[in-house]
Design an enzyme around this catalytic site. Structure first.
Site, PDB file in Angstrom:
ATOM      1  CG  ASP A 444      -2.195   0.697   1.100  1.00 23.99           C
ATOM      2  OD1 ASP A 444      -2.337   1.471   0.141  1.00 23.99           O
ATOM      3  OD2 ASP A 444      -3.075   0.507   1.968  1.00 23.99           O
ATOM      4  CG  ASP A 512      -9.508   2.128  -0.362  1.00 27.08           C
ATOM      5  OD1 ASP A 512      -9.102   0.960  -0.500  1.00 27.08           O
ATOM      6  OD2 ASP A 512      -8.854   3.017   0.203  1.00 27.08           O
TER       7      ASP A 512
HETATM    8  C1  DGJ Z   1      -5.844   1.704   1.955  1.00 30.76           C
HETATM    9  C2  DGJ Z   1      -6.206   0.480   1.170  1.00 30.76           C
HETATM   10  O1  DGJ Z   1      -6.691   0.823  -0.084  1.00 30.76           O
HETATM   11  C3  DGJ Z   1      -7.220  -0.325   1.969  1.00 30.76           C
HETATM   12  O2  DGJ Z   1      -7.647  -1.433   1.240  1.00 30.76           O
HETATM   13  C4  DGJ Z   1      -6.593  -0.741   3.276  1.00 30.76           C
HETATM   14  O3  DGJ Z   1      -5.527  -1.596   3.033  1.00 30.76           O
HETATM   15  C5  DGJ Z   1      -6.128   0.486   4.036  1.00 30.76           C
HETATM   16  N1  DGJ Z   1      -5.280   1.319   3.247  1.00 30.76           N
HETATM   17  C6  DGJ Z   1      -5.402   0.081   5.289  1.00 30.76           C
HETATM   18  O4  DGJ Z   1      -4.871   1.155   5.947  1.00 30.76           O
END
Ligand code: DGJ
Length: 693
Positions: A444, A512
């Site tokens: 991430d 997300d």
């Molecule tokens: C952003 C990601 O896109 C989410 O899926 C998740 O992993 C969060 N970060 C966790 O902090």
């Protein structure tokens, strides 16, 4: 088979790709100048084009405007500069001198030097086998300040009109497709954030305004880079259109040696559908590291637990996931350091002992024991100021000495261009993967750069490029040392979707936003360039985490099944009925996934309004049709769904209904659709070609 030739008499290179041709030449001053890009022509036919440099028709307008292969700033070149250099004596213009070329199979390198100043330039062209893609990049050596170094300039032929396709968006609404007439002047898409960005994506497609999903010529250009970038489409006063793209941050100065990332160009006929299918083939066969693999069905714990991670909770989710047919269990954020919220712990990559008293091993073993692979979330490029790492190394983050350190999501960016930071990251990642038998990393990156300084370093600007290069190098090294390791790229959802990251990852976390309705649009935009094989899509809970909308579970599954299926809900809380449906749909997906992940995509009805959305994947004898209807309207007319990509003379069995359809009827009239009643109705239909013997 690609063929590259050079005609000495006209000093022209002709690049013959699978079904298209690209040609350029040296003009009278040795500058590399565009000749042709379009349907296949032989080298002899290209010779007939009789291209010459046109004399200026007045003192102000250059009829050759926009034809440079790499538009160098200076002299009488007034168009969008792709290469801007400044030499020690203040000279800014570049004068090309051809010094030779080399053709090695599918690769062409053409070498130049400046006529007086210390700069050498190599233009590279490569045609990946079996494609119409031309990969291009530029290498600079010598002594100069490089203010701009695009990978290439692309000149399009003069068309009746020009229209631009691109994606725009924002967090949780990435890859929204736009098609707009090209304005005269420059249209710039860029990221100045140090990451690819949610708001734009480094590709454009251009047509003459008449292309449809099924018809018309489309030119596309895509940059393989995950840091700051810029892509400029210039519609000139002379009626031409050119595209220049590359990496870099405005105002930042580079010093050679410098090699740009690849920028890929693709000419196709057959509309936007054919263009996308050609891009998908290229990405699957020449970009993704394991093109032959099928991506497993994944479970991710993020929406179920947020930061409330415990070993018992993860085990319960894993057991439930395994019982549904999930193949890869991924524990998301919240497992390490003091990471019980987004305020602390980032950077302290040791397991949180309160949450995992015996370390990670028991959970990893349990997941493996359940027959699943084990994946884990990491965010290597980041640190919370409230962390032991930051307290020990406050100088490791991007910063300027007399400026505030802007926090976003309460975190700062580590400077991966620093060898000590990159070595630290390699150390803990290598141990995490190696010591625990981790099969999958969700990598991430949750904020853009700011105050991007590197105090004490004489050439601070290089961090803009070298941060990204260090991330790539680290991923490459981990993959090389742990051949079984697979990686999912993520940047707060789809903030790092590009060909550069795809070359070292296996799938991308698309957004997300897991709301199935919003996802139809996000996935539609994503599919313009990138294949379903790398499009991670989860089924999550009602009401949706981001949008608060509730959508029937079947519809949620059917939308996610059009990509790499994952489940991301709190499955421990799901009802027996929902679990049974999940089991059934996951089994169904495992059956159809070769077609979805490796097949050719036909976007039958794009998302618009609240009408029917449909897409179809075709692989060999099998085809899968997805149809979604958001809302019913009383007495609304219906029509069969006309399919694509089938053999007219064959017959196809619909496994669900048991009916056999003729290919000709499916292609000409269509498949009669019987969607369930009500809003959010969806269906998945599998068709198999019948043995004709
Ligand atoms: C952003 C990601 O896109 C989410 O899926 C998740 O992993 C969060 N970060 C966790 O902090």
């Amino acid at each position: 088979m690609a063929e590259i030739s050079f005609a000495e008499a006209t000093r022209t290179w002709v690049l013959n790709a699978a079904s298209s041709t690209y040609a350029f030449r040296l003009d009278e001053d040795d500058a590399p100048s565009h000749v042709y890009w379009g349907p296949a022509l032989t080298a002899a036919e290209v010779g007939e084009l009789g291209v010459t440099t046109q004399p200026w028709w007045d003192g102000f307008n250059d009829p050759n405007e926009g034809l440079d292969e790499l538009a160098a700033d200076g002299g009488t070149r007034y168009w969008t500069p792709a290469l801007q250099v400044r030499f020690a004596d203040g000279t800014r213009a570049l004068e090309w001198r051809y010094t030779g070329h080399e053709i090695t199979g599918d690769h062409l390198r053409v070498d130049f030097a400046d006529r007086h100043c210390p700069l050498r330039i190599a233009l590279h062209y490569r045609i990946p086998h079996g494609t119409d893609v031309i990969e291009r990049w530029t290498e600079l050596a010598g002594d100069a300040e490089v203010v701009r170094a695009d990978s290439a300039s692309w000149a399009l032929p003069v068309l009746d009109d020009y229209r631009l396709s691109h994606v725009t968006g924002r967090w949780a609404a990435e890859t929204q497709l736009e098609r707009v007439p090209v304005a005269h002047g420059e249209t710039v898409f860029a990221s100045r954030r140090g990451i690819t960005g949610h708001h734009a994506n480094p590709w454009v497609m251009v047509d003459d305004g008449t292309a449809t999903e099924d018809h018309g010529e489309v030119y596309g250009v895509a940059l393989a880079w995950s840091g700051s970038w810029r892509m400029t489409t210039t519609r000139s006063s002379t009626g031409r259109l050119s595209i220049s793209g590359g990496f870099g941050q405005d105002g930042v100065v580079h010093r050679p040696p410098l090699t740009t990332p690849v920028i890929a160009g693709l000419y196709t006929r057959g509309g936007f559908g054919a263009a996308s299918r050609a891009w998908h083939d290229y990405v699957r066969q020449h970009v993704l590291p394991h093109p032959e693999e099928l991506r497993p069905v994944l479970y991710n714990s993020w929406e179920a637990t947020g930061f409330d991670v415990t070993e018992a909770g993860q085990r319960a989710l894993a057991e439930r996931a395994a019982s549904l047919g999930v193949e890869l269990f991924v524990m998301d954020d919240g497992w390490f350091g003091a990471r019980t919220g987004d305020h602390a712990g980032l950077g302290d990559w040791h397991v949180n002992e309160e949450r995992f008293p015996d370390g990670l091993k028991p959970l990893v073993d349990a997941v493996h024991g359940l027959g699943m692979k084990f994946g884990i979330w990491v965010e290597p490029e980041m640190v919370n100021p409230d962390s032991d790492l930051y307290r020990a190394h406050p100088d490791w983050v991007l910063h300027h000495p007399h400026r505030k350190r802007s926090e976003l999501r309460r975190q700062l960016v580590l400077n991966f261009a620093r060898p000590d930071v990159a070595a630290w990251a390699h150390g803990w990642l290598d141990a995490l993967v190696g010591d625990h038998g981790v099969d999958f990393l969700k990598w991430d990156m949750n904020r853009p750069f700011s105050e991007a300084g590197w105090p004490g370093e004489p050439d601070q600007d290089r961090l803009w490029v070298e941060h990204t290069r260090a991330v790539y190098a680290l991923m490459d090294r981990l993959r090389a040392d742990h051949p079984g390791l697979r990686i999912e790229a993520c940047s707060g959802g789809g903030g790092r979707i590009d060909l550069g990251v795809m070359a070292r990852t296996d799938q991308i976390w698309t957004s997300d936003n897991t709301d199935a309705l919003d996802r139809l649009r996000i996935q539609h935009g994503y599919s313009q360039l990138y294949p379903a094989r790398a499009m991670s899509a989860w089924v999550t809970d009602n009401p949706n985490f981001v949008t608060q909308r509730s959508i029937p579970l079947r519809f949620r599954f059917h939308v996610a099944m059009a990509g790499v299926l994952g489940v991301g809900g709190d499955i421990v809380e799901w009802s027996d009925e929902d679990l049974a449906l999940a089991r059934e749909q996951i089994a169904r997906y495992r059956d159809i996934r070769p077609v979805v992940q490796h097949g050719a995509l036909y976007r039958l009805r794009p998302p618009s309004g609240d009408g029917l959305v449909a897409l179809q994947y075709v692989l060999g004898d099998r085809s899968v049709v997805f149809a979604y209807r958001q809302a019913t309207h009383f007495n609304a007319p219906t029509r069969p769904l006309r399919l694509a990509g089938l053999d007219r003379s064959a017959r196809y069995l619909d496994a669900g209904s048991g009916r056999v359809h003729s290919g000709a009827v499916l292609l000409s009239d269509g498949l009669p659709l019987t969607l369930p009643k009500g809003d959010f109705a969806s269906t998945v239909i599998t068709l198999t070609r019948q043995d004709t013997h």
